[in-house]
Motif scaffolding. Structure first.
Motif, PDB file in Angstrom:
ATOM      1  N   LEU A 109       0.813  -1.216   0.000  1.00  0.00           N
ATOM      2  CA  LEU A 109       0.000   0.000   0.000  1.00  0.00           C
ATOM      3  C   LEU A 109       0.848   1.268   0.000  1.00  0.00           C
ATOM      4  O   LEU A 109       0.291   2.367  -0.041  1.00  0.00           O
ATOM      5  CB  LEU A 109      -0.926   0.002   1.223  1.00  0.00           C
ATOM      6  CG  LEU A 109      -1.833  -1.218   1.367  1.00  0.00           C
ATOM      7  CD1 LEU A 109      -2.600  -1.142   2.679  1.00  0.00           C
ATOM      8  CD2 LEU A 109      -2.782  -1.331   0.192  1.00  0.00           C
ATOM      9  N   SER A 110       2.144   1.134   0.031  1.00  0.00           N
ATOM     10  CA  SER A 110       3.014   2.295   0.163  1.00  0.00           C
ATOM     11  C   SER A 110       3.327   2.948  -1.182  1.00  0.00           C
ATOM     12  O   SER A 110       3.144   2.349  -2.248  1.00  0.00           O
ATOM     13  CB  SER A 110       4.328   1.889   0.842  1.00  0.00           C
ATOM     14  OG  SER A 110       5.028   0.952   0.037  1.00  0.00           O
ATOM     15  N   ASN A 111       3.780   4.186  -1.101  1.00  0.00           N
ATOM     16  CA  ASN A 111       4.243   4.958  -2.261  1.00  0.00           C
ATOM     17  C   ASN A 111       3.148   5.203  -3.290  1.00  0.00           C
ATOM     18  O   ASN A 111       3.432   5.367  -4.475  1.00  0.00           O
ATOM     19  CB  ASN A 111       5.434   4.269  -2.921  1.00  0.00           C
ATOM     20  CG  ASN A 111       6.583   4.065  -1.958  1.00  0.00           C
ATOM     21  OD1 ASN A 111       6.830   4.894  -1.081  1.00  0.00           O
ATOM     22  ND2 ASN A 111       7.274   2.947  -2.085  1.00  0.00           N
ATOM     23  N   LYS A 112       1.898   5.241  -2.841  1.00  0.00           N
ATOM     24  CA  LYS A 112       0.780   5.527  -3.727  1.00  0.00           C
ATOM     25  C   LYS A 112       0.155   6.855  -3.326  1.00  0.00           C
ATOM     26  O   LYS A 112       0.158   7.233  -2.157  1.00  0.00           O
ATOM     27  CB  LYS A 112      -0.259   4.408  -3.661  1.00  0.00           C
ATOM     28  CG  LYS A 112       0.307   3.051  -4.084  1.00  0.00           C
ATOM     29  CD  LYS A 112      -0.762   1.982  -4.140  1.00  0.00           C
ATOM     30  CE  LYS A 112      -0.168   0.633  -4.547  1.00  0.00           C
ATOM     31  NZ  LYS A 112      -1.214  -0.397  -4.799  1.00  0.00           N
ATOM     32  N   ALA A 113      -0.381   7.564  -4.295  1.00  0.00           N
ATOM     33  CA  ALA A 113      -1.055   8.828  -4.012  1.00  0.00           C
ATOM     34  C   ALA A 113      -2.427   8.550  -3.415  1.00  0.00           C
ATOM     35  O   ALA A 113      -3.083   7.574  -3.778  1.00  0.00           O
ATOM     36  CB  ALA A 113      -1.194   9.635  -5.295  1.00  0.00           C
ATOM     37  N   ALA A 114      -2.867   9.407  -2.505  1.00  0.00           N
ATOM     38  CA  ALA A 114      -4.162   9.203  -1.856  1.00  0.00           C
ATOM     39  C   ALA A 114      -4.815  10.533  -1.526  1.00  0.00           C
ATOM     40  O   ALA A 114      -4.129  11.498  -1.173  1.00  0.00           O
ATOM     41  CB  ALA A 114      -3.999   8.373  -0.584  1.00  0.00           C
ATOM     42  N   THR A 115      -6.130  10.561  -1.632  1.00  0.00           N
ATOM     43  CA  THR A 115      -6.899  11.746  -1.277  1.00  0.00           C
ATOM     44  C   THR A 115      -8.201  11.318  -0.635  1.00  0.00           C
ATOM     45  O   THR A 115      -8.552  10.135  -0.638  1.00  0.00           O
ATOM     46  CB  THR A 115      -7.141  12.619  -2.533  1.00  0.00           C
ATOM     47  OG1 THR A 115      -7.460  13.943  -2.149  1.00  0.00           O
ATOM     48  CG2 THR A 115      -8.228  12.043  -3.423  1.00  0.00           C
ATOM     49  N   ALA A 116      -8.953  12.276  -0.059  1.00  0.00           N
ATOM     50  CA  ALA A 116     -10.170  11.934   0.671  1.00  0.00           C
ATOM     51  C   ALA A 116     -11.217  13.031   0.516  1.00  0.00           C
ATOM     52  O   ALA A 116     -10.896  14.199   0.290  1.00  0.00           O
ATOM     53  CB  ALA A 116      -9.849  11.721   2.148  1.00  0.00           C
ATOM     54  N   THR A 145      -0.138  11.823   0.421  1.00  0.00           N
ATOM     55  CA  THR A 145      -1.459  12.439   0.378  1.00  0.00           C
ATOM     56  C   THR A 145      -1.486  13.573  -0.638  1.00  0.00           C
ATOM     57  O   THR A 145      -0.534  14.352  -0.755  1.00  0.00           O
ATOM     58  CB  THR A 145      -1.887  12.960   1.759  1.00  0.00           C
ATOM     59  OG1 THR A 145      -0.894  13.828   2.278  1.00  0.00           O
ATOM     60  CG2 THR A 145      -2.099  11.792   2.709  1.00  0.00           C
ATOM     61  N   VAL A 146      -2.591  13.659  -1.368  1.00  0.00           N
ATOM     62  CA  VAL A 146      -2.760  14.660  -2.423  1.00  0.00           C
ATOM     63  C   VAL A 146      -4.044  15.437  -2.140  1.00  0.00           C
ATOM     64  O   VAL A 146      -5.098  15.147  -2.723  1.00  0.00           O
ATOM     65  CB  VAL A 146      -2.821  13.999  -3.813  1.00  0.00           C
ATOM     66  CG1 VAL A 146      -2.945  15.064  -4.897  1.00  0.00           C
ATOM     67  CG2 VAL A 146      -1.588  13.138  -4.055  1.00  0.00           C
ATOM     68  N   THR A 191      -3.507  13.025 -12.056  1.00  0.00           N
ATOM     69  CA  THR A 191      -2.378  13.711 -12.688  1.00  0.00           C
ATOM     70  C   THR A 191      -1.096  13.524 -11.889  1.00  0.00           C
ATOM     71  O   THR A 191      -0.038  13.188 -12.449  1.00  0.00           O
ATOM     72  CB  THR A 191      -2.692  15.206 -12.832  1.00  0.00           C
ATOM     73  OG1 THR A 191      -3.862  15.372 -13.650  1.00  0.00           O
ATOM     74  CG2 THR A 191      -1.523  15.952 -13.465  1.00  0.00           C
ATOM     75  N   ILE A 192      -1.187  13.725 -10.593  1.00  0.00           N
ATOM     76  CA  ILE A 192       0.004  13.584  -9.749  1.00  0.00           C
ATOM     77  C   ILE A 192       0.432  12.135  -9.667  1.00  0.00           C
ATOM     78  O   ILE A 192       1.641  11.828  -9.670  1.00  0.00           O
ATOM     79  CB  ILE A 192      -0.263  14.186  -8.356  1.00  0.00           C
ATOM     80  CG1 ILE A 192      -0.377  15.701  -8.484  1.00  0.00           C
ATOM     81  CG2 ILE A 192       0.828  13.791  -7.360  1.00  0.00           C
ATOM     82  CD1 ILE A 192      -0.663  16.425  -7.204  1.00  0.00           C
ATOM     83  N   SER A 193      -0.514  11.204  -9.631  1.00  0.00           N
ATOM     84  CA  SER A 193      -0.154   9.793  -9.628  1.00  0.00           C
ATOM     85  C   SER A 193       0.600   9.420 -10.900  1.00  0.00           C
ATOM     86  O   SER A 193       1.601   8.677 -10.858  1.00  0.00           O
ATOM     87  CB  SER A 193      -1.411   8.939  -9.496  1.00  0.00           C
ATOM     88  OG  SER A 193      -1.079   7.559  -9.513  1.00  0.00           O
TER      89      SER A 193
END
Length: 202
Positions: A109-116, A145-146, A191-193
């Motif tokens: 689960l690491s090094n991935k972009a995430a938002t909420a 986090t993005v 985009t950032i991912s």
């Protein structure tokens, strides 16, 4: 490079579902491959039936696929949505997140972009604290986090939440400005991912 985005949410009466759709659409517009998934409902039928809007939404979204751990493994980026529960994450989504221990331990689960994103019953109902609470899990996973920040005027138009799109719950669902902010948030995440993927490939 195309990013794979999993939009995973819980919604009781439909507000967060509408936000999730907007986030997914924004990610797709940025060229991402998107999976829209809901987590299982945990509330007893008696509680659901006590609120006609809750029952109607659950029945209307029965065809939305249920989120699994495979969706987390598949994705390069995550967008998580939940209604506020006392300024915190709804139990339905929290249970899904709490079941990811083996994936976390193995580094999947690491090094991935995430938002909420979230929804509360009123302006001061805990939208910001709920998004920040969701990010706590992302920090433990080792995600990047993005948040939307104030990187586009649509954020200001939708009440200006820099942590993640939030709205005041309504029987009419989110308005156009809030949907535009959620759409932008999904676009920004994808985009950032994609940028992160290109950097890793290089």
């Amino acid at each position: 490079m195309t990013a794979k985005v999993a939009v995973i949410y819980y919604s009781s009466t439909g507000n967060v579902h509408a936000l999730a759709q907007a986030v997914a659409e924004g990610a797709a517009k940025a060229g991402a491959e998107v999976r829209l998934r809901r987590v299982p409902e945990l509330a007893p039928a008696q509680a659901i039936d006590s609120n006609p809007a809750w029952r109607a939404h659950l029945d209307a979204t029965a065809d939305v696929e249920i989120a699994t751990h495979e969706d987390l493994q598949w994705a390069d980026a995550y967008a998580f949505g939940t209604p506020t529960r006392y300024g915190n994450v709804a139990a339905q989504l929290k249970q899904f997140l709490d079941g990811t221990g083996q994936l976390w331990f193995s580094g999947q689960l690491s090094n991935k972009a995430a938002t909420a994103f979230t929804s509360a019953s009123n302006i001061q109902g805990g939208n910001e604290s709920t998004v920040l609470a969701l990010y706590n899990t992302m920090h433990h996973w080792g995600c990047l986090t993005v948040p939307p920040g104030y990187t586009d005027p649509v954020v200001f138009a939708a009440h200006g939440n820099p942590y993640g799109t939030g709205m005041v719950g309504s029987a009419d669902g989110p308005g156009e400005q809030v949907l535009a902010a959620a759409n932008y948030q999904g676009h920004r995440l994808a985009t950032i991912s994609a940028q992160l993927l290109r950097g890793a490939a290089a």
